[in-house]
Design a protein around this motif. Structure first.
Motif, short mmCIF file in Angstrom:
data_model
loop_
_atom_site.label_atom_id
_atom_site.label_comp_id
_atom_site.label_asym_id
_atom_site.label_seq_id
_atom_site.Cartn_x
_atom_site.Cartn_y
_atom_site.Cartn_z
N UNK A 157 -8.26 56.92 21.58
CA UNK A 157 -8.05 55.62 22.19
C UNK A 157 -8.36 55.75 23.68
N UNK A 158 -9.11 54.82 24.22
CA UNK A 158 -9.50 54.91 25.63
C UNK A 158 -10.91 55.45 25.76
N UNK B 280 -13.76 40.61 22.50
CA UNK B 280 -13.48 39.69 21.40
C UNK B 280 -12.96 40.37 20.16
N UNK B 281 -12.87 41.71 20.18
CA UNK B 281 -12.35 42.41 19.00
C UNK B 281 -10.87 42.12 18.85
N UNK B 282 -10.41 42.01 17.61
CA UNK B 282 -8.97 41.94 17.35
C UNK B 282 -8.40 43.35 17.43
N UNK B 283 -7.17 43.45 17.90
CA UNK B 283 -6.53 44.77 18.02
C UNK B 283 -5.42 44.90 16.99
N UNK B 284 -5.40 46.01 16.27
CA UNK B 284 -4.30 46.31 15.35
C UNK B 284 -3.65 47.60 15.84
N UNK B 285 -2.38 47.47 16.20
CA UNK B 285 -1.66 48.63 16.75
C UNK B 285 -1.10 49.48 15.61
N UNK B 286 -1.56 50.71 15.51
CA UNK B 286 -1.08 51.61 14.45
C UNK B 286 -0.34 52.81 15.06
N UNK C 214 -10.38 46.54 16.13
CA UNK C 214 -10.13 47.93 16.52
C UNK C 214 -8.71 48.31 16.08
N UNK C 215 -8.62 49.42 15.38
CA UNK C 215 -7.34 49.96 14.91
C UNK C 215 -7.01 51.10 15.86
N UNK C 216 -5.86 50.99 16.53
CA UNK C 216 -5.64 51.99 17.58
C UNK C 216 -4.23 52.56 17.58
N UNK C 217 -4.15 53.80 18.06
CA UNK C 217 -2.86 54.45 18.26
C UNK C 217 -2.48 55.46 17.19
N UNK D 199 -5.36 62.74 17.56
CA UNK D 199 -4.08 62.10 17.88
C UNK D 199 -4.33 60.93 18.82
N UNK D 200 -3.58 59.85 18.65
CA UNK D 200 -3.79 58.68 19.49
C UNK D 200 -5.21 58.19 19.38
N UNK D 201 -5.69 58.02 18.17
CA UNK D 201 -7.09 57.67 17.94
C UNK D 201 -7.32 56.17 17.89
N UNK D 202 -8.58 55.82 17.83
CA UNK D 202 -8.98 54.42 17.67
C UNK D 202 -10.28 54.38 16.90
#
Ligand SMILES: [Zn+2]
Length: 467
Positions: free
Chosen positions: A68-69, A76-82, A35-38, A51-54
């Motif tokens: 996001x949210x 188990x998903x990996x998170x990538x903070x963008x 998940x790519x988020x922020x 804005x503030x998407x995921x």
């Protein structure tokens, strides 16, 4: 022996370590879901950004997207903070000339699968996920390249598309391109309507979906395709559900090809102002329109800007900057040509009128003819030109993403949406504020995998050093 064993142990540990680093850089969780988020998300369809998407990527495709949210993230998903970044779809370029550029040489001798791949890697480096070579690529070699790329035989790069070209004997591509295409017998030379129909039928039999025609006498120096021939090509192509891309640079020729039913007009009329008859015709036919303005502009390489220089050999950059005499179809950094102000005035007049009459603008650059206007960077030049001429940044992005996907029938590309390939650009700044922010590339992802831009730069730097 013990020393050997301990050495082996360390090599094993080192390689295990590098594998771990590699998988981390791919940022996949144990489930293979990320998940790519922020980030601010520009969908590519002209809608307001999120804005503030995921968004969630599974098996190289987007499986969920939203705020996001509000997006359901699988365990188990990996998170990538963008956070702080902007994400837009990878671009799609419907008009380039691939394979001949060698940066220290140009021509048919450079045409190899390796060089085609290199150009597609340059496209990917700059954020283009699909690239279409138009009228200048040898058909059988190109079909083979497509099969090999689809089978995963090449490292990651922009997806390759191409179409054959048709012209009267001795006509067709510009003077530079003609030398290479003649050597490789690329252009289908046809003189009569029956020949034209037979050539289109042969293309259709190979499941080719598009064909390019040149309708241009190059100021009286070339034979021009006759209406009888292009009417036959367009009619036969449409019978086979193929699309016709028509190169035409004058007002009478553009009128003629649009009236005849060409699906895509290539070039902006730069020598005369459009008239009401053509605008009415555009309203009726609504052709796609590949502007390819950049090839006629002063090269960006003249002004020091790492964005345009970084993939080019420094010796080439120095040579372009040292060139001051005007050279048609070759880069020069001398004073602007005496025609430039007039060209600019006509472009400023014609561009908004093409758009408001209903021409469906798509990204096409004509890159590959000369090294000052080249693969990948040329896209960013074209986008900025459109905005300068009156498009909003959001409209420019649609014309570089969703609409070329629609034109090319790429149902799984062009926007950030569920089911689409995870082909996207992560930007450090918002291109909706300033279209030049498309140049602030943080990273590029193709099929959900991060494209290794650093490795590409290292390859091009090493190649430049060995010259
Ligand atoms: Zn072209």
């Amino acid at each position: 022996m013990r020393r050997l064993r301990s050495l082996l142990c360390c090599i094993a540990a080192a390689s295990a370590g590098s594998i771990a680093v590699h998988s981390q850089s791919q940022s996949r969780g144990p489930s293979g879901v990320v998940v790519y988020e922020g980030a601010r998300l520009i969908v590519g369809d002209g809608s307001a950004p999120i804005d503030g998407g995921a968004f969630v990527v599974r098996d190289g495709h987007i499986s969920a997207i939203g705020r996001k949210g509000a997006v359901n993230v699988p365990g188990g998903a990996a998170h990538v903070d963008l956070t702080g970044k902007t994400v837009m779809p990878a671009m799609i370029n419907v008009h380039v000339h691939i394979g001949y550029e060698g940066y220290t040489s140009w021509g048919a001798e450079n045409y190899t699968p390796q060089n085609v791949l290199d150009h597609l890697q340059r496209e990917a480096f700059y954020g283009t996920g699909a690239t279409q070579s138009v009228g200048s690529s040898p058909t059988d070699a190109s079909l083979q390249f497509q099969r090999d790329q689809a089978a995963g035989k090449f490292p990651p790069a922009s997806r390759f598309f191409f179409m054959p070209g048709m012209a009267p004997p001795g006509g067709g591509p510009d003077a530079v391109l003609r030398v290479a295409t003649t050597a490789l017998h690329v252009v289908n030379e046809v003189s009569t309507a029956p020949e034209a129909r037979a050539a289109v039928q042969a293309m259709a039999a190979k499941k080719i979906r598009n064909v390019k025609i040149w309708v241009d006498d190059r100021r009286g120096t070339y034979p021009k395709m006759t209406p009888e021939v292009y009417n036959a090509i367009i009619d036969e192509a449409h019978k086979h559900r193929m699309m016709v891309h028509a190169h035409a640079t004058t007002l009478p020729d553009q009128k003629a090809v649009v009236r005849a039913g060409a699906d895509v007009v290539v070039h902006l009329v730069q020598g005369e102002k459009l008239d009401d008859e053509y605008l009415a015709l555009l309203k009726e036919k609504k052709p796609y329109w590949a502007t390819v303005i950049g090839l006629g502009d002063r090269t960006d390489v003249c002004d020091p800007d790492p964005f345009f220089e970084v993939a080019l050999p420094p010796s080439l950059v120095a040579r372009i900057r040292a060139t001051t005499e005007p050279r048609p179809l070759a880069p020069s950094c001398g004073p602007p040509s005496p025609n430039a102000p007039r060209r600019e005035e006509i472009i400023a007049y014609n561009f908004p009128r093409m758009i408001s009459a209903g021409a469906r603008i798509v990204l096409g650059t004509d890159t590959g003819i000369q090294p000052g206007h080249t693969f990948g960077s040329g896209e960013h030049h074209e986008l900025a030109r459109w905005v300068q001429l009156g498009l909003t940044p959001a409209q420019a992005i649609v014309a570089a993403t969703e609409r070329p996907a629609e034109l090319m029938g790429l149902k799984d590309m062009g926007t950030l949406a569920i089911g689409k390939r995870a082909d996207f650009i992560v930007l450090d700044a918002n291109p909706l504020d300033d279209i030049r922010n498309t140049r602030k590339i943080s990273s590029v992802y193709l099929d959900g995998a991060k494209f290794d831009r650093d490795a590409m730069l290292a390859k091009w730097t090493a190649a430049a050093g060995s010259r």
